[in-house]
Design a protein around this motif. Structure first.
Motif, short mmCIF file in Angstrom:
data_model
loop_
_atom_site.label_atom_id
_atom_site.label_comp_id
_atom_site.label_asym_id
_atom_site.label_seq_id
_atom_site.Cartn_x
_atom_site.Cartn_y
_atom_site.Cartn_z
N ARG A 1 32.92 -4.89 10.88
CA ARG A 1 32.35 -4.08 9.80
C ARG A 1 31.26 -4.86 9.06
NH1 ARG A 1 38.22 -2.20 8.96
NH2 ARG A 1 38.46 -4.03 7.60
N HIS B 1 39.10 1.60 14.28
CA HIS B 1 39.63 0.48 13.49
C HIS B 1 40.63 1.01 12.49
CE1 HIS B 1 37.12 1.19 9.70
NE2 HIS B 1 36.76 2.15 10.54
N SER C 1 42.75 -4.24 9.18
CA SER C 1 42.61 -5.05 10.39
C SER C 1 41.60 -6.17 10.18
CB SER C 1 42.15 -4.17 11.56
OG SER C 1 41.58 -4.93 12.60
N SER D 1 38.65 -6.12 12.60
CA SER D 1 37.78 -5.01 12.28
C SER D 1 36.86 -5.37 11.11
CB SER D 1 38.59 -3.76 11.94
OG SER D 1 39.36 -3.34 13.05
N SER E 1 36.56 -8.08 19.76
CA SER E 1 35.48 -8.30 18.80
C SER E 1 34.43 -9.27 19.32
CB SER E 1 36.04 -8.79 17.46
OG SER E 1 36.56 -10.10 17.57
N ALA F 1 42.69 -3.56 17.63
CA ALA F 1 41.54 -3.17 16.82
C ALA F 1 40.63 -4.38 16.61
CB ALA F 1 42.00 -2.65 15.46
N PRO F 2 39.31 -4.14 16.63
CA PRO F 2 38.62 -2.87 16.77
C PRO F 2 38.21 -2.60 18.21
CG PRO F 2 37.02 -4.53 16.16
CD PRO F 2 38.36 -5.23 16.25
N LEU G 1 33.11 3.00 15.64
CA LEU G 1 34.08 1.91 15.53
C LEU G 1 35.47 2.49 15.30
CD1 LEU G 1 34.11 -1.26 15.52
CD2 LEU G 1 34.37 -1.08 13.04
#
Length: 317
Positions: free
Chosen positions: A19, A8, A12, A15, A66, A53-54, A6
């Motif tokens: 996560r 990131h 963020s 992100s 995402s 990001a990510p 990942l």
């Protein structure tokens, strides 16, 4: 399968969404920190231009956005599911709303002057100015809510989320789904990055209780990786052919008049308009895939969702 990498940075919001999903699915992952603002030469060596990001890297396959990363992680580990069968449509639609309308209201509130002063309280004036100029350039094609309007919308949205959180531990039931992870990340930013503004949550205590349950999921088993090592792993790997990668839908769907093999660009509709150029090797009902070459990362396949992205013919060489 290659490691999940990942790309990131800690603050963020999108992100944080991924996560937490990695933590919920108990998937071990490698963490590569990218800069919060341009330049991002190591990331662009993989993506060809995309800078948000990510980004998820699996060998020489690069997954942008995402929403698409959620689909990839669901394919890798279907349980616990992000898309409960009886809620598959409504939780996706809710997540799309949360990633757009809710997120931009939350960030318009979070990054009002008092929030910015808190975020950059220990940074130099030059760093704060650079961040502001970077985000201004990223949002050049957007109509952004002013702080007062964003505050009003955020308050309304929090009340609506509270109505859901009053009924269940999570928004649609006893387990979190993609709707929870999408709704959480802008609220996470309020709670953790601009706590001086977190009093807006006081009138919706069930939202705070729900957010505590989301936070408790955690990020799972993570190990650090350098950007140089991530690029080296991509260069040593071969990208997976369309239909055999982690995006299982493979039937060609032509809505633009571009044949496979065409030279095209893909650009985000609004926020972050840096194009990625390559050879179109997949265009399915859900995603696009571009094949591209880079001097550092070698041959890579870069994947984007259809929703939220614009496909165009590349300019003649």
């Amino acid at each position: 399968m290659h490691d999940l990498i990942l790309h990131h940075y800690p603050s963020s919001p999108f992100s944080e969404k991924i996560r937490l999903i990695l933590g919920a699915k108990k998937l071990p992952w490698k963490s590569v920190h990218m800069p919060a603002i341009l330049p991002k030469p190591d990331l662009v060596a993989l993506t060809g231009g995309y800078r948000r990001a990510p980004v998820l890297q699996v060998g020489a396959d690069i997954y942008c956005d995402s929403a698409l990363i959620c689909d990839v992680l669901e394919h890798i580990r279907p349980e616990p599911t992000l898309y409960p069968p009886h809620l598959k449509g409504v939780c996706r639609i809710f997540a799309q709303w949360a990633d757009t309308s809710l997120f931009w209201a939350a960030m318009g509130y979070n990054l009002q002057p008092r929030g910015v002063a808190h975020v950059f309280g220990k940074a130099s004036p030059e760093a704060a100015r650079a961040f502001g100029e970077d985000r201004k350039a990223m949002s050049a094609n957007m109509v952004r809510l002013r702080p007062g309007d964003a505050t009003s919308a955020y308050r309304s949205y929090l009340r609506r989320i509270a109505n859901m959180a009053d009924e269940h531990d999570f928004l649609f039931g006893i387990e979190p789904c993609v709707a929870d992870f999408a709704a959480y990340h802008g609220i996470w930013y309020t709670r953790t990055q601009v706590p001086v503004l977190a009093d807006i949550l006081n009138t919706t205590p069930s939202v705070g209780e729900w957010a505590n349950r989301m936070e408790a999921i955690g990020h799972g088993a993570m190990t650090a990786l350098t950007p140089e090592d991530a690029i080296a792993l991509a260069a040593a790997a071969e990208p997976q052919p369309p239909g055999s990668n982690l995006l299982i839908d493979s039937a060609f769907q032509d809505d633009h008049g571009f044949a496979l093999g065409s030279r095209v660009t893909i650009t985000a509709e609004a926020f972050g308009n840096e194009p990625t150029e390559g050879e179109l090797i997949a265009a399915t009902r859900t995603h696009y895939t571009l094949s591209r070459q880079d001097a550092r990362s070698g041959a890579v396949h870069v994947h984007f969702p259809r929703i939220g992205y614009v496909l165009r013919a590349a300019a003649p060489a």
